[in-house]
Design a protein around this motif. Structure first.
Motif, PDB file in Angstrom:
ATOM      1  N   LYS A  24      19.397  89.361  62.662  1.00 51.91           N
ATOM      2  CA  LYS A  24      20.023  90.469  63.388  1.00 51.91           C
ATOM      3  C   LYS A  24      19.464  91.823  62.998  1.00 51.91           C
ATOM      4  CE  LYS A  24      24.316  88.735  62.508  1.00 51.91           C
ATOM      5  NZ  LYS A  24      25.760  88.897  62.349  1.00 51.91           N
ATOM      6  N   GLY A  25      18.574  91.828  62.011  1.00 50.54           N
ATOM      7  CA  GLY A  25      18.019  93.099  61.559  1.00 50.54           C
ATOM      8  C   GLY A  25      18.929  93.841  60.593  1.00 50.54           C
ATOM      9  N   ASP A  26      19.931  93.149  60.054  1.00 46.93           N
ATOM     10  CA  ASP A  26      20.833  93.761  59.076  1.00 46.93           C
ATOM     11  C   ASP A  26      20.144  93.845  57.716  1.00 46.93           C
ATOM     12  OD1 ASP A  26      22.780  93.914  61.013  1.00 46.93           O
ATOM     13  OD2 ASP A  26      23.913  92.186  60.281  1.00 46.93           O
ATOM     14  N   ASN A  27      20.754  94.585  56.814  1.00 47.54           N
ATOM     15  CA  ASN A  27      20.221  94.720  55.459  1.00 47.54           C
ATOM     16  C   ASN A  27      20.392  93.423  54.680  1.00 47.54           C
ATOM     17  OD1 ASN A  27      19.562  97.425  55.846  1.00 47.54           O
ATOM     18  ND2 ASN A  27      21.572  98.113  55.158  1.00 47.54           N
ATOM     19  N   ILE A  28      19.375  93.069  53.910  1.00 48.97           N
ATOM     20  CA  ILE A  28      19.455  91.951  52.979  1.00 48.97           C
ATOM     21  C   ILE A  28      18.935  92.436  51.634  1.00 48.97           C
ATOM     22  CG2 ILE A  28      19.265  90.133  54.711  1.00 48.97           C
ATOM     23  CD1 ILE A  28      16.312  89.891  53.967  1.00 48.97           C
ATOM     24  N   THR A  29      19.197  91.676  50.604  1.00 47.88           N
ATOM     25  CA  THR A  29      18.784  92.104  49.270  1.00 47.88           C
ATOM     26  C   THR A  29      17.300  91.842  49.041  1.00 47.88           C
ATOM     27  OG1 THR A  29      19.253  89.969  48.225  1.00 47.88           O
ATOM     28  CG2 THR A  29      21.079  91.555  48.364  1.00 47.88           C
ATOM     29  N   THR A  30      16.754  92.570  48.097  1.00 47.62           N
ATOM     30  CA  THR A  30      15.347  92.353  47.745  1.00 47.62           C
ATOM     31  C   THR A  30      15.157  90.973  47.123  1.00 47.62           C
ATOM     32  OG1 THR A  30      15.718  93.551  45.681  1.00 47.62           O
ATOM     33  CG2 THR A  30      14.677  94.760  47.481  1.00 47.62           C
ATOM     34  N   ASP A  31      16.196  90.430  46.508  1.00 44.94           N
ATOM     35  CA  ASP A  31      16.122  89.088  45.955  1.00 44.94           C
ATOM     36  C   ASP A  31      15.811  88.068  47.058  1.00 44.94           C
ATOM     37  OD1 ASP A  31      16.502  87.117  43.789  1.00 44.94           O
ATOM     38  OD2 ASP A  31      18.244  86.517  44.989  1.00 44.94           O
ATOM     39  N   VAL A  32      16.460  88.204  48.200  1.00 51.48           N
ATOM     40  CA  VAL A  32      16.199  87.309  49.336  1.00 51.48           C
ATOM     41  C   VAL A  32      14.765  87.478  49.811  1.00 51.48           C
ATOM     42  CG1 VAL A  32      16.801  86.796  51.742  1.00 51.48           C
ATOM     43  CG2 VAL A  32      18.607  87.171  50.052  1.00 51.48           C
ATOM     44  N   LEU A  33      14.308  88.712  49.924  1.00 51.84           N
ATOM     45  CA  LEU A  33      12.921  88.960  50.342  1.00 51.84           C
ATOM     46  C   LEU A  33      11.927  88.325  49.378  1.00 51.84           C
ATOM     47  CD1 LEU A  33      13.042  92.682  51.481  1.00 51.84           C
ATOM     48  CD2 LEU A  33      12.824  90.651  52.925  1.00 51.84           C
ATOM     49  N   LEU A  34      12.178  88.456  48.100  1.00 52.79           N
ATOM     50  CA  LEU A  34      11.277  87.867  47.105  1.00 52.79           C
ATOM     51  C   LEU A  34      11.260  86.348  47.180  1.00 52.79           C
ATOM     52  CD1 LEU A  34      11.961  90.203  44.069  1.00 52.79           C
ATOM     53  CD2 LEU A  34       9.898  90.106  45.484  1.00 52.79           C
ATOM     54  N   ARG A  35      12.402  85.745  47.443  1.00 58.03           N
ATOM     55  CA  ARG A  35      12.454  84.283  47.586  1.00 58.03           C
ATOM     56  C   ARG A  35      11.656  83.824  48.800  1.00 58.03           C
ATOM     57  NH1 ARG A  35      18.385  82.197  45.842  1.00 58.03           N
ATOM     58  NH2 ARG A  35      18.575  83.459  43.969  1.00 58.03           N
ATOM     59  N   ILE A  36      11.788  84.550  49.900  1.00 54.23           N
ATOM     60  CA  ILE A  36      11.016  84.222  51.106  1.00 54.23           C
ATOM     61  C   ILE A  36       9.528  84.345  50.805  1.00 54.23           C
ATOM     62  CG2 ILE A  36      10.438  84.987  53.445  1.00 54.23           C
ATOM     63  CD1 ILE A  36      13.408  85.888  53.671  1.00 54.23           C
ATOM     64  N   TRP A  37       9.157  85.409  50.159  1.00 57.22           N
ATOM     65  CA  TRP A  37       7.761  85.677  49.802  1.00 57.22           C
ATOM     66  C   TRP A  37       7.192  84.543  48.958  1.00 57.22           C
ATOM     67  CZ3 TRP A  37       6.390  89.152  45.174  1.00 57.22           C
ATOM     68  CH2 TRP A  37       5.030  89.364  45.110  1.00 57.22           C
ATOM     69  N   GLU A  38       7.938  84.091  47.982  1.00 55.88           N
ATOM     70  CA  GLU A  38       7.464  83.037  47.097  1.00 55.88           C
ATOM     71  C   GLU A  38       7.297  81.703  47.826  1.00 55.88           C
ATOM     72  OE1 GLU A  38      10.287  83.070  43.922  1.00 55.88           O
ATOM     73  OE2 GLU A  38       9.413  84.863  43.002  1.00 55.88           O
ATOM     74  N   VAL A  39       8.274  81.341  48.653  1.00 53.71           N
ATOM     75  CA  VAL A  39       8.208  80.060  49.363  1.00 53.71           C
ATOM     76  C   VAL A  39       7.093  80.060  50.402  1.00 53.71           C
ATOM     77  CG1 VAL A  39       9.462  78.566  50.980  1.00 53.71           C
ATOM     78  CG2 VAL A  39      10.594  79.427  48.936  1.00 53.71           C
ATOM     79  N   MET A  40       6.905  81.180  51.071  1.00 54.32           N
ATOM     80  CA  MET A  40       5.875  81.246  52.110  1.00 54.32           C
ATOM     81  C   MET A  40       4.490  81.515  51.533  1.00 54.32           C
ATOM     82  SD  MET A  40       7.855  83.068  55.241  1.00 54.32           S
ATOM     83  CE  MET A  40       6.560  82.630  56.381  1.00 54.32           C
ATOM     84  N   CYS A  42       2.990  84.256  50.504  1.00 56.64           N
ATOM     85  CA  CYS A  42       2.335  85.341  51.227  1.00 56.64           C
ATOM     86  C   CYS A  42       2.507  86.645  50.444  1.00 56.64           C
ATOM     87  CB  CYS A  42       2.910  85.478  52.624  1.00 56.64           C
ATOM     88  SG  CYS A  42       4.657  85.926  52.667  1.00 56.64           S
ATOM     89  N   HIS A  43       1.958  87.698  50.991  1.00 57.75           N
ATOM     90  CA  HIS A  43       2.102  89.021  50.392  1.00 57.75           C
ATOM     91  C   HIS A  43       3.359  89.682  50.951  1.00 57.75           C
ATOM     92  CE1 HIS A  43      -1.853  88.878  48.571  1.00 57.75           C
ATOM     93  NE2 HIS A  43      -2.305  88.388  49.713  1.00 57.75           N
ATOM     94  N   ILE A  44       3.978  90.528  50.157  1.00 52.58           N
ATOM     95  CA  ILE A  44       5.226  91.167  50.568  1.00 52.58           C
ATOM     96  C   ILE A  44       5.065  91.952  51.877  1.00 52.58           C
ATOM     97  CG2 ILE A  44       4.994  93.291  49.200  1.00 52.58           C
ATOM     98  CD1 ILE A  44       8.243  91.294  49.542  1.00 52.58           C
ATOM     99  N   GLU A  45       3.901  92.534  52.101  1.00 53.18           N
ATOM    100  CA  GLU A  45       3.699  93.290  53.343  1.00 53.18           C
ATOM    101  C   GLU A  45       3.635  92.387  54.570  1.00 53.18           C
ATOM    102  OE1 GLU A  45      -0.376  92.935  51.342  1.00 53.18           O
ATOM    103  OE2 GLU A  45       1.607  93.537  50.669  1.00 53.18           O
TER     104      GLU A  45
END
Length: 53
Positions: A24-40, A42-45
């Motif tokens: 939905k484009g709502d705010n999520i924590t950086t922890d969630v972003l880092l987990r996505i980054w690690e599993v995929m 990829c680079h954070i950008e």
């Protein structure tokens, strides 16, 4: 459950509520972003975009 059949969400330990917020484009924590980054693996950008808002 075999590792090959686990979803990326399960591997990252991300709750469905966090994924719904992301969709939905709502705010999520950086922890969630880092987990996505690690599993995929990829680079954070690749998963993060800044806007002028």
């Amino acid at each position: 459950m075999e590792e090959a059949y686990r979803s990326r969400e399960e591997k990252a330990g991300i709750r469905s509520a966090s994924l719904a917020k992301l969709g939905k484009g709502d705010n999520i924590t950086t922890d969630v972003l880092l987990r996505i980054w690690e599993v995929m693996d990829c680079h954070i950008e690749n998963i993060l975009e800044t806007t002028g808002e």
